[in-house]
Motif scaffolding. Structure first.
Motif, PDB file in Angstrom:
ATOM      1  N   GLY A  40      29.653  50.472  35.863  1.00  0.00           N
ATOM      2  CA  GLY A  40      29.435  49.066  36.185  1.00  0.00           C
ATOM      3  C   GLY A  40      30.233  48.101  35.329  1.00  0.00           C
ATOM      4  N   ALA A  41      30.461  48.452  34.071  1.00  0.00           N
ATOM      5  CA  ALA A  41      31.138  47.533  33.150  1.00  0.00           C
ATOM      6  C   ALA A  41      32.559  47.177  33.582  1.00  0.00           C
ATOM      7  CB  ALA A  41      31.128  48.112  31.734  1.00  0.00           C
ATOM      8  N   PRO A  42      33.374  48.098  34.049  1.00  0.00           N
ATOM      9  CA  PRO A  42      34.731  47.711  34.450  1.00  0.00           C
ATOM     10  C   PRO A  42      34.787  46.940  35.773  1.00  0.00           C
ATOM     11  CG  PRO A  42      34.600  50.098  34.124  1.00  0.00           C
ATOM     12  CD  PRO A  42      33.223  49.552  34.055  1.00  0.00           C
ATOM     13  N   ALA A  43      33.729  46.980  36.572  1.00  0.00           N
ATOM     14  CA  ALA A  43      33.792  46.372  37.901  1.00  0.00           C
ATOM     15  C   ALA A  43      33.889  44.857  37.843  1.00  0.00           C
ATOM     16  CB  ALA A  43      32.577  46.788  38.719  1.00  0.00           C
ATOM     17  N   ALA A  44      33.162  44.210  36.952  1.00  0.00           N
ATOM     18  CA  ALA A  44      33.155  42.742  36.906  1.00  0.00           C
ATOM     19  C   ALA A  44      34.521  42.164  36.558  1.00  0.00           C
ATOM     20  CB  ALA A  44      32.085  42.261  35.935  1.00  0.00           C
ATOM     21  N   PRO A  45      35.161  42.579  35.478  1.00  0.00           N
ATOM     22  CA  PRO A  45      36.482  42.016  35.198  1.00  0.00           C
ATOM     23  C   PRO A  45      37.545  42.459  36.197  1.00  0.00           C
ATOM     24  CG  PRO A  45      35.798  43.467  33.399  1.00  0.00           C
ATOM     25  CD  PRO A  45      34.693  43.421  34.394  1.00  0.00           C
ATOM     26  N   LEU A  46      37.343  43.608  36.813  1.00  0.00           N
ATOM     27  CA  LEU A  46      38.323  44.114  37.772  1.00  0.00           C
ATOM     28  C   LEU A  46      38.442  43.188  38.973  1.00  0.00           C
ATOM     29  CD1 LEU A  46      40.154  46.574  38.088  1.00  0.00           C
ATOM     30  CD2 LEU A  46      38.323  47.678  39.353  1.00  0.00           C
ATOM     31  N   VAL A  47      37.341  42.614  39.396  1.00  0.00           N
ATOM     32  CA  VAL A  47      37.362  41.692  40.528  1.00  0.00           C
ATOM     33  C   VAL A  47      38.187  40.461  40.177  1.00  0.00           C
ATOM     34  CG1 VAL A  47      35.950  40.203  41.979  1.00  0.00           C
ATOM     35  CG2 VAL A  47      35.186  42.501  41.452  1.00  0.00           C
ATOM     36  N   GLY A  48      38.021  39.923  38.970  1.00  0.00           N
ATOM     37  CA  GLY A  48      38.767  38.746  38.549  1.00  0.00           C
ATOM     38  C   GLY A  48      40.254  39.001  38.412  1.00  0.00           C
ATOM     39  N   VAL A  49      40.630  40.211  38.060  1.00  0.00           N
ATOM     40  CA  VAL A  49      42.054  40.549  37.902  1.00  0.00           C
ATOM     41  C   VAL A  49      42.790  40.445  39.234  1.00  0.00           C
ATOM     42  CG1 VAL A  49      43.612  42.484  37.416  1.00  0.00           C
ATOM     43  CG2 VAL A  49      41.736  41.990  35.873  1.00  0.00           C
ATOM     44  N   PHE A  50      42.115  40.831  40.309  1.00  0.00           N
ATOM     45  CA  PHE A  50      42.775  40.839  41.613  1.00  0.00           C
ATOM     46  C   PHE A  50      42.770  39.492  42.315  1.00  0.00           C
ATOM     47  CE2 PHE A  50      41.597  45.441  41.358  1.00  0.00           C
ATOM     48  CZ  PHE A  50      42.900  45.890  41.218  1.00  0.00           C
ATOM     49  N   GLY A  51      42.178  38.483  41.707  1.00  0.00           N
ATOM     50  CA  GLY A  51      42.215  37.153  42.301  1.00  0.00           C
ATOM     51  C   GLY A  51      40.835  36.555  42.442  1.00  0.00           C
ATOM     52  N   GLU A  52      40.790  35.236  42.337  1.00  0.00           N
ATOM     53  CA  GLU A  52      39.506  34.543  42.399  1.00  0.00           C
ATOM     54  C   GLU A  52      39.392  33.645  43.625  1.00  0.00           C
ATOM     55  OE1 GLU A  52      39.208  32.414  38.766  1.00  0.00           O
ATOM     56  OE2 GLU A  52      39.297  34.213  37.536  1.00  0.00           O
ATOM     57  N   ASP A  53      40.408  33.558  44.443  1.00  0.00           N
ATOM     58  CA  ASP A  53      40.377  32.637  45.569  1.00  0.00           C
ATOM     59  C   ASP A  53      40.081  33.322  46.896  1.00  0.00           C
ATOM     60  OD1 ASP A  53      42.780  33.842  44.908  1.00  0.00           O
ATOM     61  OD2 ASP A  53      43.989  32.410  46.024  1.00  0.00           O
ATOM     62  N   SER A  54      39.667  34.563  46.867  1.00  0.00           N
ATOM     63  CA  SER A  54      39.359  35.298  48.091  1.00  0.00           C
ATOM     64  C   SER A  54      38.234  36.292  47.801  1.00  0.00           C
ATOM     65  CB  SER A  54      40.604  36.041  48.578  1.00  0.00           C
ATOM     66  OG  SER A  54      40.274  36.884  49.650  1.00  0.00           O
ATOM     67  N   SER A  55      37.524  36.655  48.829  1.00  0.00           N
ATOM     68  CA  SER A  55      36.474  37.664  48.668  1.00  0.00           C
ATOM     69  C   SER A  55      37.015  39.074  48.910  1.00  0.00           C
ATOM     70  CB  SER A  55      35.323  37.379  49.637  1.00  0.00           C
ATOM     71  OG  SER A  55      35.801  37.431  50.962  1.00  0.00           O
ATOM     72  N   ARG A  56      38.285  39.178  49.256  1.00  0.00           N
ATOM     73  CA  ARG A  56      38.887  40.471  49.554  1.00  0.00           C
ATOM     74  C   ARG A  56      38.852  41.449  48.371  1.00  0.00           C
ATOM     75  NH1 ARG A  56      44.005  39.517  52.304  1.00  0.00           N
ATOM     76  NH2 ARG A  56      42.605  39.035  53.992  1.00  0.00           N
ATOM     77  N   PRO A  57      39.145  41.017  47.122  1.00  0.00           N
ATOM     78  CA  PRO A  57      39.080  41.978  46.013  1.00  0.00           C
ATOM     79  C   PRO A  57      37.694  42.590  45.832  1.00  0.00           C
ATOM     80  CG  PRO A  57      40.257  40.020  45.323  1.00  0.00           C
ATOM     81  CD  PRO A  57      39.683  39.740  46.672  1.00  0.00           C
ATOM     82  N   MET A  58      36.666  41.773  45.942  1.00  0.00           N
ATOM     83  CA  MET A  58      35.303  42.296  45.802  1.00  0.00           C
ATOM     84  C   MET A  58      34.985  43.264  46.926  1.00  0.00           C
ATOM     85  SD  MET A  58      32.716  42.311  43.955  1.00  0.00           S
ATOM     86  CE  MET A  58      30.974  42.546  43.882  1.00  0.00           C
ATOM     87  N   ALA A  59      35.392  42.937  48.137  1.00  0.00           N
ATOM     88  CA  ALA A  59      35.146  43.824  49.276  1.00  0.00           C
ATOM     89  C   ALA A  59      35.861  45.159  49.091  1.00  0.00           C
ATOM     90  CB  ALA A  59      35.596  43.153  50.567  1.00  0.00           C
ATOM     91  N   LEU A  60      37.106  45.120  48.610  1.00  0.00           N
ATOM     92  CA  LEU A  60      37.846  46.362  48.403  1.00  0.00           C
ATOM     93  C   LEU A  60      37.233  47.212  47.299  1.00  0.00           C
ATOM     94  CD1 LEU A  60      41.515  45.067  48.780  1.00  0.00           C
ATOM     95  CD2 LEU A  60      40.174  46.428  50.409  1.00  0.00           C
ATOM     96  N   ILE A  61      36.767  46.574  46.238  1.00  0.00           N
ATOM     97  CA  ILE A  61      36.122  47.321  45.157  1.00  0.00           C
ATOM     98  C   ILE A  61      34.808  47.930  45.651  1.00  0.00           C
ATOM     99  CG2 ILE A  61      34.972  47.058  42.925  1.00  0.00           C
ATOM    100  CD1 ILE A  61      37.253  45.138  42.188  1.00  0.00           C
ATOM    101  N   MET A  62      34.075  47.181  46.450  1.00  0.00           N
ATOM    102  CA  MET A  62      32.821  47.723  46.986  1.00  0.00           C
ATOM    103  C   MET A  62      33.088  48.877  47.945  1.00  0.00           C
ATOM    104  SD  MET A  62      30.595  44.269  47.457  1.00  0.00           S
ATOM    105  CE  MET A  62      29.172  45.092  48.123  1.00  0.00           C
ATOM    106  N   LEU A  63      34.126  48.784  48.743  1.00  0.00           N
ATOM    107  CA  LEU A  63      34.477  49.891  49.630  1.00  0.00           C
ATOM    108  C   LEU A  63      34.906  51.124  48.834  1.00  0.00           C
ATOM    109  CD1 LEU A  63      36.348  48.137  52.561  1.00  0.00           C
ATOM    110  CD2 LEU A  63      34.195  49.394  52.667  1.00  0.00           C
ATOM    111  N   GLY A  64      35.641  50.900  47.754  1.00  0.00           N
ATOM    112  CA  GLY A  64      36.018  52.019  46.885  1.00  0.00           C
ATOM    113  C   GLY A  64      34.807  52.674  46.250  1.00  0.00           C
ATOM    114  N   ALA A  65      33.839  51.857  45.817  1.00  0.00           N
ATOM    115  CA  ALA A  65      32.607  52.397  45.237  1.00  0.00           C
ATOM    116  C   ALA A  65      31.801  53.161  46.279  1.00  0.00           C
ATOM    117  CB  ALA A  65      31.779  51.271  44.640  1.00  0.00           C
ATOM    118  N   LEU A  66      31.779  52.661  47.507  1.00  0.00           N
ATOM    119  CA  LEU A  66      31.085  53.356  48.582  1.00  0.00           C
ATOM    120  C   LEU A  66      31.740  54.704  48.866  1.00  0.00           C
ATOM    121  CD1 LEU A  66      28.930  53.347  50.814  1.00  0.00           C
ATOM    122  CD2 LEU A  66      30.618  52.238  52.275  1.00  0.00           C
ATOM    123  N   ALA A  67      33.059  54.734  48.877  1.00  0.00           N
ATOM    124  CA  ALA A  67      33.767  55.997  49.094  1.00  0.00           C
ATOM    125  C   ALA A  67      33.484  56.982  47.958  1.00  0.00           C
ATOM    126  CB  ALA A  67      35.271  55.742  49.212  1.00  0.00           C
ATOM    127  N   ALA A  68      33.454  56.490  46.720  1.00  0.00           N
ATOM    128  CA  ALA A  68      33.146  57.354  45.583  1.00  0.00           C
ATOM    129  C   ALA A  68      31.712  57.880  45.666  1.00  0.00           C
ATOM    130  CB  ALA A  68      33.352  56.594  44.275  1.00  0.00           C
TER     131      ALA A  68
END
Length: 90
Positions: A40-68
């Motif tokens: 969980g700890a790396p997920a929060a800053p990882l979303v900010g690294v990919f951009g803050e003006d779209s919900s796409r980074p969060m969606a992609l990270i959540m899809l990756g977590a779902l696949a894992a």
């Protein structure tokens, strides 16, 4: 939807983890808590690294977590082998 999923997944994962580690419940609980932090700890800053003006980074990270999670279910839990399920009375 995400909050509902978390509300269903976390308690279920904890219950399964405690059932698997029932011979050493303290160690199983510590391991589960440590793994939650580790993943969980790396997920929060990882979303900010990919951009803050779209919900796409969060969606992609959540899809990756779902696949894992699906991969972990198939590889580690193997539900078709019914680990932790009570055996029916004969």
């Amino acid at each position: 939807m995400t909050a509902g999923g978390i509300g269903l997944v976390f308690p279920s994962a904890m219950s399964i983890g405690q059932a698997v580690g029932r011979t050493a419940p303290g160690a199983a609980s510590a391991l589960l808590g440590g793994l939650q932090f580790l993943f969980g700890a790396p997920a929060a800053p990882l979303v900010g690294v990919f951009g803050e003006d779209s919900s796409r980074p969060m969606a992609l990270i959540m899809l990756g977590a779902l696949a894992a999670a699906g991969l972990a279910l198939a590889v580690l839990a193997r539900p078709w082998e019914r680990h932790g399920e009570p055996m029916p009375a004969v």
